[in-house]
Design an enzyme around this catalytic site. Structure first.
Site, PDB file in Angstrom:
ATOM      1  N   SER A   1      -3.927 -10.839  -2.374  1.00 19.19           N
ATOM      2  CA  SER A   1      -4.209 -10.374  -1.013  1.00 19.19           C
ATOM      3  C   SER A   1      -5.612 -10.817  -0.638  1.00 19.19           C
ATOM      4  O   SER A   1      -6.453 -11.050  -1.516  1.00 19.19           O
ATOM      5  CB  SER A   1      -4.128  -8.843  -0.947  1.00 19.19           C
TER       6      SER A   1
ATOM      7  N   TYR B   1      -5.364  -0.370  -3.859  1.00 23.45           N
ATOM      8  CA  TYR B   1      -4.757  -1.654  -3.494  1.00 23.45           C
ATOM      9  C   TYR B   1      -5.747  -2.791  -3.718  1.00 23.45           C
ATOM     10  O   TYR B   1      -5.393  -3.832  -4.306  1.00 23.45           O
ATOM     11  CB  TYR B   1      -4.313  -1.608  -2.033  1.00 23.45           C
TER      12      TYR B   1
END
Length: 258
Positions: free
Chosen positions: A147, A160
């Site tokens: 990401s 995350y």
């Protein structure tokens, strides 16, 4: 060899986690169109079976397998089944993911554990099972979903961000370890992509969905990413066009990190 030959996935077997929706589903469809046999792994059985059926109806070859990537028994047995059925695994796309939009202060321990387990442990477990098959075959390609927030921080997403940063550096380490086996390991790092998970983030943050999507589009290319944007990059990393690329992370975010 022509470019189309280098992009072809004919006679190859690809394993995709988180394949029932979003990026995983778009990648399954694209690889199927390029001739691959697609093995779709997920825990959403109804959506996974339906997606595999739709790919089959469109003329592709796809099969759904229930697999919780946090469970060693399942990440061990499912690849064994795939090998028994198809005889090979050429590409592994470690894509399963979840997100909890909370800071350290608000995040519960079980939420931390689940995020790390799905992302980091999931990559570890499936790779540990599948890499020996690739070694026996003489090589393969592994693509991990990182990401943009694995390369920089983001608000209210501490678990995350930690998990995705872990995946980015796991990718480098795996590439170093298994380059001698002709196994390439790379990561794709998406920005905001129009998937069910992105809409779930808006709900978690208590924000209006349409306004959240407008905010997500505030990047140089002025749109939210689509799953196919990431799938195209995964295809490149899996194909012979990227035969001398390993240990890298390709950002697919419309310029969001620029």
């Amino acid at each position: 060899m022509s470019i189309m030959d280098q992009l072809s996935m004919k006679d190859k077997v690809i394993v995709i986690t988180g394949a029932s929706s979003g990026i995983g589903l778009a990648t399954a469809r694209l690889f199927s169109e390029c001739g691959a046999t697609v093995c779709m792994l997920d825990i959403n059985d109804a959506a996974g079976e339906e997606a595999a059926g739709q790919i089959g109806e469109a003329g592709g070859n796809a099969k759904y397998y229930h697999c919780d990537v946090t469970q060693k028994t399942e990440t061990g047995s499912v690849p064994d089944t795939i090998i028994q059925e198809f005889g090979r695994i050429d590409v592994l796309f470690n894509n399963a993911g979840i997100i909890s939009r909370k800071s350290v202060l608000d995040l519960e321990e079980n939420e931390w554990d689940m995020t790390i387990n799905v992302h980091v442990k999931g990559v570890y477990l499936l790779s540990k099972t599948i890499i020996p098959y690739m070694i026996k075959m003489g090589g393969g390609s592994i693509i991990n979903t990182g990401s943009g927030w694995g390369l920089k921080g983001g608000p209210n997403a501490v678990s995350y961000c930690a998990a995705k940063a872990g995946i980015v550096n796991m990718t480098r380490a795996m590439a170093i370890d298994h380059g001698r086996h002709n196994i390439r390991v790379n990561a794709v790092c998406p920005g905001d992509i129009d998937t069910p998970m992105l809409h779930d983030e808006a709900a978690q943050l208590g924000e209006d969905d349409s306004e959240y999507m407008k905010e997500s589009a505030n990047r140089p290319l002025r749109r939210v990413g689509q799953p196919i944007d990431v799938a195209n990059t995964v295809l490149f990393l899996a194909s012979d066009l990227s035969s001398w690329i390993t240990g890298t992370s390709i950002v697919v975010d419309g310029g969001g990190l620029a």
